[in-house]
Design an enzyme around this catalytic site. Sequence first.
Site, PDB file in Angstrom:
ATOM      1  N   GLU A 194      -9.281 -10.058  -8.223  1.00 41.32           N
ATOM      2  CA  GLU A 194      -8.489  -8.621  -7.866  1.00 41.32           C
ATOM      3  C   GLU A 194      -7.447  -9.158  -8.886  1.00 41.32           C
ATOM      4  O   GLU A 194      -6.859  -8.029  -9.553  1.00 41.32           O
ATOM      5  CB  GLU A 194      -7.914  -8.940  -6.208  1.00 41.32           C
ATOM      6  CG  GLU A 194      -9.035  -8.590  -5.460  1.00 41.32           C
ATOM      7  CD  GLU A 194      -8.610  -8.673  -4.075  1.00 41.32           C
ATOM      8  OE1 GLU A 194      -7.514  -9.290  -3.730  1.00 41.32           O
ATOM      9  OE2 GLU A 194      -9.425  -8.445  -3.239  1.00 41.32           O
TER      10      GLU A 194
ATOM     11  N   TYR B 261     -12.400  -2.425  -3.237  1.00 45.00           N
ATOM     12  CA  TYR B 261     -12.722  -2.412  -1.831  1.00 45.00           C
ATOM     13  C   TYR B 261     -14.328  -2.556  -1.929  1.00 45.00           C
ATOM     14  O   TYR B 261     -14.956  -2.045  -0.737  1.00 45.00           O
ATOM     15  CB  TYR B 261     -12.049  -1.078  -1.160  1.00 45.00           C
ATOM     16  CG  TYR B 261     -10.690  -1.531  -0.597  1.00 45.00           C
ATOM     17  CD1 TYR B 261     -10.341  -2.834   0.219  1.00 45.00           C
ATOM     18  CD2 TYR B 261      -9.582  -0.713  -0.703  1.00 45.00           C
ATOM     19  CE1 TYR B 261      -9.031  -3.090   0.574  1.00 45.00           C
ATOM     20  CE2 TYR B 261      -8.309  -0.886  -0.448  1.00 45.00           C
ATOM     21  CZ  TYR B 261      -8.093  -2.172   0.320  1.00 45.00           C
ATOM     22  OH  TYR B 261      -6.821  -2.270   0.733  1.00 45.00           O
TER      23      TYR B 261
ATOM     24  N   ASN C  93      -1.829  -0.125   7.510  1.00 43.05           N
ATOM     25  CA  ASN C  93      -1.419  -1.746   7.620  1.00 43.05           C
ATOM     26  C   ASN C  93      -0.465  -2.239   6.460  1.00 43.05           C
ATOM     27  O   ASN C  93      -0.348  -3.433   6.185  1.00 43.05           O
ATOM     28  CB  ASN C  93      -2.447  -2.336   8.168  1.00 43.05           C
ATOM     29  CG  ASN C  93      -3.606  -2.624   7.007  1.00 43.05           C
ATOM     30  OD1 ASN C  93      -3.385  -2.155   5.921  1.00 43.05           O
ATOM     31  ND2 ASN C  93      -4.420  -3.325   7.351  1.00 43.05           N
TER      32      ASN C  93
ATOM     33  N   LYS D  80       0.874  -1.267  -0.067  1.00 41.31           N
ATOM     34  CA  LYS D  80       0.017   0.064   0.115  1.00 41.31           C
ATOM     35  C   LYS D  80       0.998   1.133  -0.021  1.00 41.31           C
ATOM     36  O   LYS D  80       2.237   1.160   0.241  1.00 41.31           O
ATOM     37  CB  LYS D  80      -0.898  -0.023   1.331  1.00 41.31           C
ATOM     38  CG  LYS D  80      -1.854  -1.204   1.018  1.00 41.31           C
ATOM     39  CD  LYS D  80      -2.940  -0.981   2.535  1.00 41.31           C
ATOM     40  CE  LYS D  80      -3.588  -2.278   2.511  1.00 41.31           C
ATOM     41  NZ  LYS D  80      -4.614  -2.161   3.650  1.00 41.31           N
TER      42      LYS D  80
ATOM     43  N   HIS E 122      -1.978  -5.605   1.201  1.00 43.14           N
ATOM     44  CA  HIS E 122      -3.157  -6.057   0.950  1.00 43.14           C
ATOM     45  C   HIS E 122      -2.953  -7.474   0.350  1.00 43.14           C
ATOM     46  O   HIS E 122      -1.997  -7.737  -0.446  1.00 43.14           O
ATOM     47  CB  HIS E 122      -3.919  -5.290  -0.216  1.00 43.14           C
ATOM     48  CG  HIS E 122      -5.268  -6.171  -0.431  1.00 43.14           C
ATOM     49  ND1 HIS E 122      -6.398  -6.120   0.064  1.00 43.14           N
ATOM     50  CD2 HIS E 122      -5.217  -6.908  -1.628  1.00 43.14           C
ATOM     51  CE1 HIS E 122      -7.252  -7.075  -0.840  1.00 43.14           C
ATOM     52  NE2 HIS E 122      -6.498  -7.275  -1.748  1.00 43.14           N
TER      53      HIS E 122
HETATM   54  O1  YYY Z   1      -8.167  -7.948   4.238  1.00 37.61           O
HETATM   55  P1  YYY Z   1      -7.636  -7.181   5.284  1.00 37.61           P
HETATM   56  O2  YYY Z   1      -6.896  -6.098   4.656  1.00 37.61           O
HETATM   57  O3  YYY Z   1      -6.595  -7.650   6.306  1.00 37.61           O
HETATM   58  O4  YYY Z   1      -8.920  -6.470   6.071  1.00 37.61           O
HETATM   59  P2  YYY Z   1     -10.427  -6.016   5.463  1.00 37.61           P
HETATM   60  O5  YYY Z   1     -11.231  -6.249   6.645  1.00 37.61           O
HETATM   61  O6  YYY Z   1     -10.517  -6.624   4.261  1.00 37.61           O
HETATM   62  O7  YYY Z   1     -10.150  -4.584   5.403  1.00 37.61           O
HETATM   63  C1  YYY Z   1      -9.657  -3.881   4.407  1.00 37.61           C
HETATM   64  C2  YYY Z   1      -9.033  -2.799   4.660  1.00 37.61           C
HETATM   65  O8  YYY Z   1      -9.757  -1.767   5.507  1.00 37.61           O
HETATM   66  C3  YYY Z   1      -7.803  -3.016   5.782  1.00 37.61           C
HETATM   67  O9  YYY Z   1      -6.528  -3.356   5.583  1.00 37.61           O
HETATM   68  C4  YYY Z   1      -7.816  -1.719   6.463  1.00 37.61           C
HETATM   69  C5  YYY Z   1      -8.928  -0.856   6.285  1.00 37.61           C
HETATM   70  N1  YYY Z   1      -9.917  -1.028   7.713  1.00 37.61           N
HETATM   71  C6  YYY Z   1      -9.850   0.069   8.367  1.00 37.61           C
HETATM   72  O10 YYY Z   1      -9.557   1.055   8.107  1.00 37.61           O
HETATM   73  N2  YYY Z   1     -10.782  -0.177   9.689  1.00 37.61           N
HETATM   74  C7  YYY Z   1     -11.426  -1.315   9.931  1.00 37.61           C
HETATM   75  N3  YYY Z   1     -12.071  -1.217  11.175  1.00 37.61           N
HETATM   76  C8  YYY Z   1     -11.207  -2.175   9.318  1.00 37.61           C
HETATM   77  C9  YYY Z   1     -10.534  -2.216   7.975  1.00 37.61           C
HETATM   78 MG    MG Z   2      -9.715  -7.811   2.827  1.00 37.01          MG
END
Ligand code: YYY
Ligand code: MG
Length: 148
Positions: free
Chosen positions: A126, A49, A112, A9, A115
């Site tokens: 994707e 997303y 974080n 990212k 992805h």
């Molecule tokens: O697949 P992953 O990236 O681990 O998590 P997702 O639940 O698909 O959410 C995508 C992305 O959204 C996440 O990497 C950060 C953001 N996000 C956020 O900013 N706040 C949250 N409470 C949950 C997810």
């Molecule tokens: Mg995800």
Amino acid sequence: MEKTFLMVKPDGVQRNLVGEIINRFESKGFKLVGAKLMNISNDLAENHYGEHKERPFFGELVQFITSGPVFAMVWEGENVISIARDMMGKTNPLEAASGTVRGDFAMTVGKNIIHGSDSPESAEREINLFFNENDVLSYSKQDSAWIY
Ligand code: YYY
Ligand code: MG
């Protein structure tokens, strides 16, 4: 062989973690079959997303992922989808184990670093969203006999 879509990212690119992240997946034994540095358009971000459209963080997420270049990749290997998810660590870096990308390099869920596709269906979706068919390569590597 299974394929997955991984992406460093904008925070990971800005923090010079592209090489470190490639190294982890290469060293594990996965094969890089597609890669590009690119900017994500608003449309692509909203599509990618899409599953989170109704979530309160959606706007910030789209803003963040379009805020600078990302490094998009396709990786191949046995069980690469779930193993890559393990190597990334939990979504919230505060809960991510040491030794994972998020556990080692990130502090907040909004930044974080990486992805990764979470299922075979999302991997296919994707990969097709980010890469033309011709830009995902099929080739053999000498090391595969020492990995499998
Ligand atoms: O697949 P992953 O990236 O681990 O998590 P997702 O639940 O698909 O959410 C995508 C992305 O959204 C996440 O990497 C950060 C953001 N996000 C956020 O900013 N706040 C949250 N409470 C949950 C997810
Ligand atoms: Mg995800």
